[in-house]
Design an enzyme around this catalytic site. Structure first.
Site, PDB file in Angstrom:
ATOM      1  N   CYS A 110      10.587 -10.558 -24.153  1.00  0.00           N
ATOM      2  CA  CYS A 110       9.505 -11.500 -23.967  1.00  0.00           C
ATOM      3  C   CYS A 110       9.649 -13.023 -24.377  1.00  0.00           C
ATOM      4  CB  CYS A 110       8.219 -10.947 -24.231  1.00  0.00           C
ATOM      5  SG  CYS A 110       7.720  -9.613 -23.270  1.00  0.00           S
ATOM      6  N   HIS A 243       2.116 -16.046 -25.323  1.00  0.00           N
ATOM      7  CA  HIS A 243       2.762 -15.102 -24.589  1.00  0.00           C
ATOM      8  C   HIS A 243       1.506 -14.117 -23.918  1.00  0.00           C
ATOM      9  CE1 HIS A 243       5.246 -11.857 -22.760  1.00  0.00           C
ATOM     10  NE2 HIS A 243       4.735 -11.061 -23.872  1.00  0.00           N
ATOM     11  N   ASN A 273       1.692  -9.596 -17.366  1.00  0.00           N
ATOM     12  CA  ASN A 273       2.825  -9.783 -18.396  1.00  0.00           C
ATOM     13  C   ASN A 273       4.143 -10.070 -17.648  1.00  0.00           C
ATOM     14  OD1 ASN A 273       4.924  -9.917 -20.449  1.00  0.00           O
ATOM     15  ND2 ASN A 273       4.154  -8.355 -21.466  1.00  0.00           N
TER      16      ASN A 273
END
Lengths: 319, 76
Positions: A110, A243, A273
């Site tokens: 990520c 994030h 996500n």
């Protein structure tokens, strides 16, 4: 000399999968997903390849900066869900956009986009590049076990890109790794050698509570560290780009930081996500919405499998 | 503040209720906590007690939480 962001771009797959639609084949509810994650829908690659998305995001960023494929000195792609194990996504994108510069991938889950920015920073520091294309693109839907309701609801597909040029936009950037495989991982391809025991299938596995704890800590420490490294205080930050893993992580981090909640940019409800692609997609959306003004100080932070985490402060240099 | 009072304060602040509503026997289920609430509470307790706490399935109520915290304090 470091870099400034010259332009941004993004691309999303056409197909939208809402929580209600997901409930037709996963044993879950819209209420459960929303209350645990803040997610309402996600975009999913049905017809598009990841190269299609990444190249589209790249073309938009390049058009916006007035940069042609021949002007690029380097292409960096942050991804863990490329179309091929090899060649890299950077290679397939290079072919798609007709570039000829060196191109390679950065695998850092990520926070991959911020890791790629750190690599780019090194190229600028060594005077090796004038124009670098950084893309973060993920087809997370490929890595999900759609029978595992605790993970498959969390992720989406998408791509974001930036064109970088020499400048002083980057104020601070740090990347961190804490080798801990067992809390979040995707096993590799297995091959088909006769007689060898079959390993697990190539689907994401996550210990939600452990990752949540790591995420909140990484986010608060990362943001505070990068803000301090930039010689700033939390009050100086105009926008935080966290994030987009889980709204609950973002809200808990907000409660621990001295930055007003309205300065946190959020799109998780619509996009879920998208791993490495979260931050550059959010950046491009926020630019398009006219939120970002020249001189604004942006704090970014991400965390993911590795465990990896990264944070940065970047001054927005686009009019 | 003793350990029970500190735990009750952290739980009550999180749940936005009066600390007097928290008893030794109160379970997380009664308080309506999901798995992520428990992580957040554990992290708030880490700050309150200046301890590193691990997630355990056995942490289900105030009593188990306090005995876990006391076991760590005894080692410290």
């Amino acid at each position: 000399m470091s870099f400034s962001i010259l332009s941004t771009g993004r691309a999303l797959p056409k197909t939208v999968l809402t929580n209600e639609e997901l409930c037709s084949f996963v044993d879950t509810t819209d209420e459960w997903i929303r209350s645990r994650t803040g997610i309402g829908q996600r975009h999913i690659c049905m017809e598009e390849s990841l190269t299609d998305l990444a190249a589209e995001a790249a073309r938009r960023a390049m058009a916006s900066a007035g940069v042609g494929a021949g002007d690029l000195d380097l292409i960096l792609c942050a991804t863990i869900s490329s179309d091929y194990i090899t060649p890299s996504l950077a290679c397939t994108v290079q072919e798609a956009i007709g570039a000829s510069c060196p191109a390679f991938d950065v695998s850092a889950a990520c926070p991959g986009f911020l890791f790629a920015l750190d690599v780019a920073d090194g190229y600028f520091a060594r005077g090796r590049a004038k124009r670098i294309l950084v893309i973060a693109a993920e087809a997370m839907s490929r890595l999900m076990d759609w029978r595992d309701r605790s993970t498959c609801v969390l992720f989406g597909d998408g791509a974001g890109a930036v064109v970088l040029g020499p400048g002083e936009g980057l104020r601070s950037l740090s990347i961190r790794t804490q080798g801990r495989t067992n809390v979040l991982y995707v096993p590799a391809a297995r091959g088909n050698l006769p007689g060898r025991a079959q390993g697990p299938e190539s689907y994401a596995v996550m210990d939600g509570q452990e990752v949540f704890k790591f995420a909140v800590t990484a986010m608060c420490r990362g943001l505070r560290g990068s803000i301090r490294d930039a010689g700033l205080s939390e009050a100086d930050i105009d926008w935080v780009l966290p994030h987009q893993a889980n709204m609950r992580i973002i809200e808990f981090a907000m409660s621990k930081m001295k930055i007003p909640p309205e300065r946190f940019l959020i799109n998780i409800e619509r996009l879920a996500n998208t791993s490495a692609a979260c931050i550059p997609i959010l950046l491009d959306e926020s630019r398009e919405q006219g939120k970002l003004k020249k001189g604004d100080l942006l704090a970014m932070c991400a965390f993911g499998a590795g465990l990896t985490s990264a944070s940065a402060v970047i001054r927005w240099e686009i009019d | 503040m003793n350990n029970f009072e500190t735990v009750a304060k952290v739980l009550a602040e999180y749940k936005e209720i009066d600390p007097s509503e928290i008893k030794m026997e109160t379970t997380f289920e009664e308080l309506g906590f999901d798995s992520l609430d428990i992580v957040e509470i554990i992290m708030n307790l880490e700050e309150a007690f200046d301890l590193e706490l691990e997630m355990h399935e056995s942490l289900v109520d105030v009593k188990s939480l306090i005995s876990y915290i006391e076991s760590l304090q005894a080692k410290a």
